[in-house]
Design a protein around this motif. Structure first.
Motif, PDB file in Angstrom:
ATOM      1  N   ASP A 141       0.814  -1.212   0.000  1.00  0.00           N
ATOM      2  CA  ASP A 141       0.000   0.000   0.000  1.00  0.00           C
ATOM      3  C   ASP A 141       0.849   1.263   0.000  1.00  0.00           C
ATOM      4  OD1 ASP A 141      -2.342  -1.382  -0.075  1.00  0.00           O
ATOM      5  OD2 ASP A 141      -2.598  -1.445   2.106  1.00  0.00           O
ATOM      6  N   GLU A 142       2.023   1.217   0.602  1.00  0.00           N
ATOM      7  CA  GLU A 142       2.889   2.380   0.679  1.00  0.00           C
ATOM      8  C   GLU A 142       3.923   2.306  -0.440  1.00  0.00           C
ATOM      9  OE1 GLU A 142       4.551   2.900   4.508  1.00  0.00           O
ATOM     10  OE2 GLU A 142       2.651   2.724   5.568  1.00  0.00           O
ATOM     11  N   LEU A 143       3.807   3.233  -1.389  1.00  0.00           N
ATOM     12  CA  LEU A 143       4.701   3.252  -2.539  1.00  0.00           C
ATOM     13  C   LEU A 143       5.661   4.422  -2.427  1.00  0.00           C
ATOM     14  CD1 LEU A 143       2.222   2.438  -5.438  1.00  0.00           C
ATOM     15  CD2 LEU A 143       3.609   0.868  -4.095  1.00  0.00           C
ATOM     16  N   ILE A 144       6.791   4.279  -3.069  1.00  0.00           N
ATOM     17  CA  ILE A 144       7.819   5.306  -3.060  1.00  0.00           C
ATOM     18  C   ILE A 144       8.322   5.483  -4.488  1.00  0.00           C
ATOM     19  CG2 ILE A 144       9.646   3.641  -2.533  1.00  0.00           C
ATOM     20  CD1 ILE A 144      11.006   5.818  -0.889  1.00  0.00           C
ATOM     21  N   CYS A 145       8.553   6.721  -4.895  1.00  0.00           N
ATOM     22  CA  CYS A 145       9.045   6.989  -6.244  1.00  0.00           C
ATOM     23  C   CYS A 145      10.380   7.723  -6.157  1.00  0.00           C
ATOM     24  CB  CYS A 145       8.036   7.793  -7.051  1.00  0.00           C
ATOM     25  SG  CYS A 145       7.904   9.515  -6.546  1.00  0.00           S
ATOM     26  N   THR A 146      11.117   7.669  -7.237  1.00  0.00           N
ATOM     27  CA  THR A 146      12.440   8.274  -7.310  1.00  0.00           C
ATOM     28  C   THR A 146      12.396   9.477  -8.238  1.00  0.00           C
ATOM     29  OG1 THR A 146      13.476   6.117  -6.959  1.00  0.00           O
ATOM     30  CG2 THR A 146      14.863   7.881  -7.833  1.00  0.00           C
ATOM     31  N   ALA A 147      12.915  10.595  -7.773  1.00  0.00           N
ATOM     32  CA  ALA A 147      13.009  11.816  -8.572  1.00  0.00           C
ATOM     33  C   ALA A 147      14.485  12.096  -8.834  1.00  0.00           C
ATOM     34  CB  ALA A 147      12.364  12.993  -7.851  1.00  0.00           C
ATOM     35  N   THR A 148      14.833  12.184 -10.112  1.00  0.00           N
ATOM     36  CA  THR A 148      16.205  12.439 -10.528  1.00  0.00           C
ATOM     37  C   THR A 148      16.323  13.880 -11.006  1.00  0.00           C
ATOM     38  OG1 THR A 148      16.427  10.134 -11.216  1.00  0.00           O
ATOM     39  CG2 THR A 148      18.081  11.690 -12.020  1.00  0.00           C
ATOM     40  N   LYS A 168       3.421  18.380   2.673  1.00  0.00           N
ATOM     41  CA  LYS A 168       3.069  17.293   3.576  1.00  0.00           C
ATOM     42  C   LYS A 168       1.711  16.733   3.196  1.00  0.00           C
ATOM     43  CE  LYS A 168       5.662  19.057   7.551  1.00  0.00           C
ATOM     44  NZ  LYS A 168       5.586  19.515   8.947  1.00  0.00           N
ATOM     45  N   PRO A 169       1.521  15.433   3.366  1.00  0.00           N
ATOM     46  CA  PRO A 169       2.343  14.433   4.061  1.00  0.00           C
ATOM     47  C   PRO A 169       3.429  13.792   3.208  1.00  0.00           C
ATOM     48  CG  PRO A 169       0.288  13.441   3.393  1.00  0.00           C
ATOM     49  CD  PRO A 169       0.216  14.879   2.954  1.00  0.00           C
ATOM     50  N   LEU A 170       3.744  14.355   2.039  1.00  0.00           N
ATOM     51  CA  LEU A 170       4.840  13.843   1.235  1.00  0.00           C
ATOM     52  C   LEU A 170       6.170  14.188   1.891  1.00  0.00           C
ATOM     53  CD1 LEU A 170       3.571  14.812  -2.330  1.00  0.00           C
ATOM     54  CD2 LEU A 170       3.461  12.573  -1.247  1.00  0.00           C
ATOM     55  N   ILE A 171       7.085  13.235   1.873  1.00  0.00           N
ATOM     56  CA  ILE A 171       8.392  13.410   2.497  1.00  0.00           C
ATOM     57  C   ILE A 171       9.460  13.068   1.464  1.00  0.00           C
ATOM     58  CG2 ILE A 171       9.926  12.686   4.362  1.00  0.00           C
ATOM     59  CD1 ILE A 171       7.546  14.215   5.351  1.00  0.00           C
ATOM     60  N   ALA A 172      10.448  13.951   1.348  1.00  0.00           N
ATOM     61  CA  ALA A 172      11.609  13.707   0.482  1.00  0.00           C
ATOM     62  C   ALA A 172      12.782  13.257   1.350  1.00  0.00           C
ATOM     63  CB  ALA A 172      11.980  14.968  -0.298  1.00  0.00           C
ATOM     64  N   THR A 190      16.541  11.724  -5.228  1.00  0.00           N
ATOM     65  CA  THR A 190      15.828  11.745  -3.960  1.00  0.00           C
ATOM     66  C   THR A 190      14.607  10.854  -4.082  1.00  0.00           C
ATOM     67  OG1 THR A 190      14.751  13.139  -2.302  1.00  0.00           O
ATOM     68  CG2 THR A 190      14.486  13.774  -4.596  1.00  0.00           C
ATOM     69  N   GLU A 191      14.198  10.285  -2.984  1.00  0.00           N
ATOM     70  CA  GLU A 191      13.020   9.425  -2.956  1.00  0.00           C
ATOM     71  C   GLU A 191      11.910  10.127  -2.189  1.00  0.00           C
ATOM     72  OE1 GLU A 191      14.349   5.747  -1.307  1.00  0.00           O
ATOM     73  OE2 GLU A 191      14.938   4.945  -3.279  1.00  0.00           O
ATOM     74  N   VAL A 192      10.694  10.004  -2.689  1.00  0.00           N
ATOM     75  CA  VAL A 192       9.531  10.664  -2.102  1.00  0.00           C
ATOM     76  C   VAL A 192       8.509   9.595  -1.742  1.00  0.00           C
ATOM     77  CG1 VAL A 192       7.753  12.422  -2.405  1.00  0.00           C
ATOM     78  CG2 VAL A 192       9.969  12.687  -3.542  1.00  0.00           C
ATOM     79  N   TYR A 193       7.943   9.710  -0.543  1.00  0.00           N
ATOM     80  CA  TYR A 193       6.918   8.782  -0.087  1.00  0.00           C
ATOM     81  C   TYR A 193       5.920   9.532   0.784  1.00  0.00           C
ATOM     82  CZ  TYR A 193       9.629   8.804   4.249  1.00  0.00           C
ATOM     83  OH  TYR A 193      10.299   9.188   5.383  1.00  0.00           O
ATOM     84  N   VAL A 194       4.825   8.884   1.090  1.00  0.00           N
ATOM     85  CA  VAL A 194       3.758   9.465   1.908  1.00  0.00           C
ATOM     86  C   VAL A 194       3.909   8.949   3.332  1.00  0.00           C
ATOM     87  CG1 VAL A 194       1.272   9.756   2.191  1.00  0.00           C
ATOM     88  CG2 VAL A 194       2.247   9.524  -0.092  1.00  0.00           C
ATOM     89  N   LYS A 230      -0.504   7.446  -8.432  1.00  0.00           N
ATOM     90  CA  LYS A 230      -0.644   6.127  -7.828  1.00  0.00           C
ATOM     91  C   LYS A 230       0.081   6.010  -6.493  1.00  0.00           C
ATOM     92  CE  LYS A 230      -1.925   3.011 -11.519  1.00  0.00           C
ATOM     93  NZ  LYS A 230      -1.635   1.712 -12.148  1.00  0.00           N
ATOM     94  N   MET A 231       0.922   6.976  -6.178  1.00  0.00           N
ATOM     95  CA  MET A 231       1.515   6.993  -4.845  1.00  0.00           C
ATOM     96  C   MET A 231       0.470   7.241  -3.772  1.00  0.00           C
ATOM     97  SD  MET A 231       5.021   9.172  -5.190  1.00  0.00           S
ATOM     98  CE  MET A 231       5.073   9.225  -3.404  1.00  0.00           C
ATOM     99  N   MET A 232      -0.554   8.022  -4.109  1.00  0.00           N
ATOM    100  CA  MET A 232      -1.530   8.468  -3.118  1.00  0.00           C
ATOM    101  C   MET A 232      -2.941   7.950  -3.371  1.00  0.00           C
ATOM    102  SD  MET A 232      -0.013  12.293  -3.334  1.00  0.00           S
ATOM    103  CE  MET A 232       0.534  11.938  -5.001  1.00  0.00           C
TER     104      MET A 232
END
Length: 540
Positions: A141-148, A168-172, A190-194, A230-232
């Motif tokens: 359920d908790e996904l994380i994406c990568t930002a380059t 927020k609630p997104l965290i880098a 950097t990786e971003v997740y909720v 799809k992260m949220m």
């Protein structure tokens, strides 16, 4: 002579008792010149924190203020005259120099600045599961994406700083990078997740890069990109009934959801060719349904919680602007204003609760200091009664327990205030998204500057006080009364703490009046959403 002898005896006793209290040797403590009253008074002026009083009959008293006194008083500043005319001339000269310097710096146009440093943000659309650090397991359920973030420059740049900002609630995971020099190309990730169960306000990621050129010029560039929805959000069956709705009208023909939300069109929960799309927030389980009208060119975003529709409305408007050439209008209803008013009340009550707890902690802290002084005095005086018989230890422990309990309540109250602040921002963002479709850019910029900023408590001043002063100034500037003079309209409203519900109601009224005067759409005259709009879901 008897009077001098009495003084010396009293002073010697005082020094001996003070030496016993400080556990030092009296021979090291007493000075050699301690033979006369004048010598004693001269020496006593060097005692830190002691006030020595000598009466006419030879009585000597040494007074202290508190347990650890410090009687240092800063010497008074010598007042000097201030030449306002010379200061004004110097200020005008500095402004002229600054304007000249700015004109020389701005010789490079914006195209040259953009080619000097190229910033590219690449966000991985395939979000991967997040690994929990506690059990080192994947969470579906908790996904994380990568930002380059890729930086490239044809020249050498110095003191390069990269700042990554998400709402927020997104965290880098890595939100700051520093490079002493940048030559040609550099890539940062950097990786971003909720985090948590709060509702997201925006899916935007902002990258700000500051640097210094070889000529010593400081520059800052800002770039934005969008994170995958799809992260949220997850696809789910649409709901037929809802208590909160937002209507967006388009002058162009309706677009299918396969073009507006292609990432959810292939899910099994969505029917092919349906005019409704269901989206569920991953962390809060709130469902948002997007419905395209059958008889009119409009989209309706509905949910049982108005805050959950902010992110969907924002992405819907952005994609409609990208894929459609028609104009968009929105209906601002009473439900949107009521949502903002409720969040304002919740944030204000959370602030008052923190003030109440803080005030009680201050009173108990003062009481604790008094108990400590009495306990110390009892021990020093060595009374016949024991310390336990006085009841002071029991009072000390009960006061400490009360303070610790209030500190736990303060932590919870601050968490509630942060949540209320997040919900207030979310409701304001939804309101501004709709008003932007009905206002000109200058009017929207004025309203956004007045109410759209992150709540930040500071010495009794927070969002309510700043917004109240900003809205008052805004209403004066756009007042329809022609008799208002320019001097009166430009008067600055002082920031005064809002301490009552009556003052809070004035803030709400000012917000409504500002929207009524700035909103250029007559159809959105703070009207209710049509109650028969649920018929669009008949075919679902």
């Amino acid at each position: 002579m008897k009077q001098m002898t009495l003084v010396l005896d009293c002073s010697i006793l005082f020094h001996l008792s003070l030496c016993a209290l400080l556990c030092v040797s009296p021979f090291n403590f007493l000075p050699e010149e301690f033979h006369t009253v004048e010598g004693y008074l001269t020496y006593s002026s060097h005692l830190q924190g002691a006030i020595v009083i000598l009466s006419e009959d030879g009585r000597l008293e040494a007074c202290y203020l508190g347990s650890e006194p410090n009687l240092f008083v800063a010497p008074p500043l010598h007042p000097r005259g201030y030449d306002y005319v010379a200061a004004e001339q110097e200020l005008s000269k500095l402004r002229a120099q600054l304007k000249k310097k700015k004109d020389s710096v701005d010789q490079t146009n914006e195209v040259g600045v953009d080619t000097e440093l190229i910033i590219a943000i690449n966000v991985s659309m395939d979000a991967k599961p997040r690994i929990r650090s506690s059990n080192n397991q994947y969470s579906t359920d908790e996904l994380i994406c990568t930002a380059t973030i890729e930086l490239s420059s044809y020249t050498t740049l110095h003191e390069v700083q990269i700042c990554v900002d998400v709402s927020k609630p997104l965290i880098a995971t890595n939100d700051f990078y520093a490079l002493p020099n940048l030559c040609e190309r550099h890539v940062a990730e950097t990786e971003v997740y909720v985090e948590g169960d709060r509702l997201p306000i925006s899916s935007e990621i902002v990258v700000i890069v500051t640097y210094r050129t070889d000529a010593g010029i400081l520059r800052a560039l800002r770039r934005t990109s969008q994170l995958p929805l799809k992260m949220m959000l997850r696809s789910c069956p649409p709901e037929n009934a809802s208590t909160f709705a937002t209507v967006i009208k388009s002058s162009d023909s309706l677009l299918p959801f396969s073009q507006l939300f292609p990432e959810f069109s292939g899910d099994q929960s969505q029917k092919q060719g349906s005019n409704a799309l269901g989206l569920r927030h991953v962390h809060s389980d709130q469902t948002v349904t997007v419905v395209s009208g059958n008889a009119s060119n409009r989209y309706r975003v509905q949910s049982n919680d108005g805050l959950s529709s902010t992110l969907v409305v924002q992405r819907l408007i952005d994609r409609l602007k990208d894929k459609s050439k028609g104009s968009l209008k929105a209906n601002v209803g009473q439900n949107h204003l009521q949502l903002v008013h409720q969040r304002i009340e919740a944030h204000f009550m959370a602030r008052r609760e923190i003030d109440r707890i803080t005030s009680e902690i201050g009173l108990l802290t003062s009481q604790l200091r008094n108990v400590e002084r009495k306990m110390l005095r009892t021990v020093r005086e060595k009374n016949e009664r024991s310390l336990t018989d006085t009841g002071l230890p029991f009072l000390f422990e009960s006061t400490c327990r009360a303070i610790f309990a209030l500190l736990e309540d303060l932590v919870k109250a601050r968490a509630d205030r942060d949540r209320a602040a997040q919900e207030l921002r979310c409701s304001l963002q939804l309101l501004l998204l709709l008003l932007r479709l009905n206002m000109s850019e200058d009017k929207y910029a004025m309203l956004r500057a007045a109410i759209n900023f992150e709540p930040c408590p500071s010495d009794g001043i927070d969002w309510e006080e700043i917004a109240d002063a900003a809205l008052s100034t805004l209403l004066k500037s756009v007042s329809r009364k022609s008799g208002i003079s320019e001097a009166k309209s430009s008067t600055w409203n002082a920031l005064t703490p809002i301490a009552s519900g009556k003052e809070l109601n004035k803030l709400k009224k000012r917000l409504v009046h500002a929207i009524e005067r700035l909103d250029g759409s007559r159809e959105s005259d703070i009207a209710e959403v049509e109650p028969n709009e649920g018929s669009d879901l008949a075919s679902v």
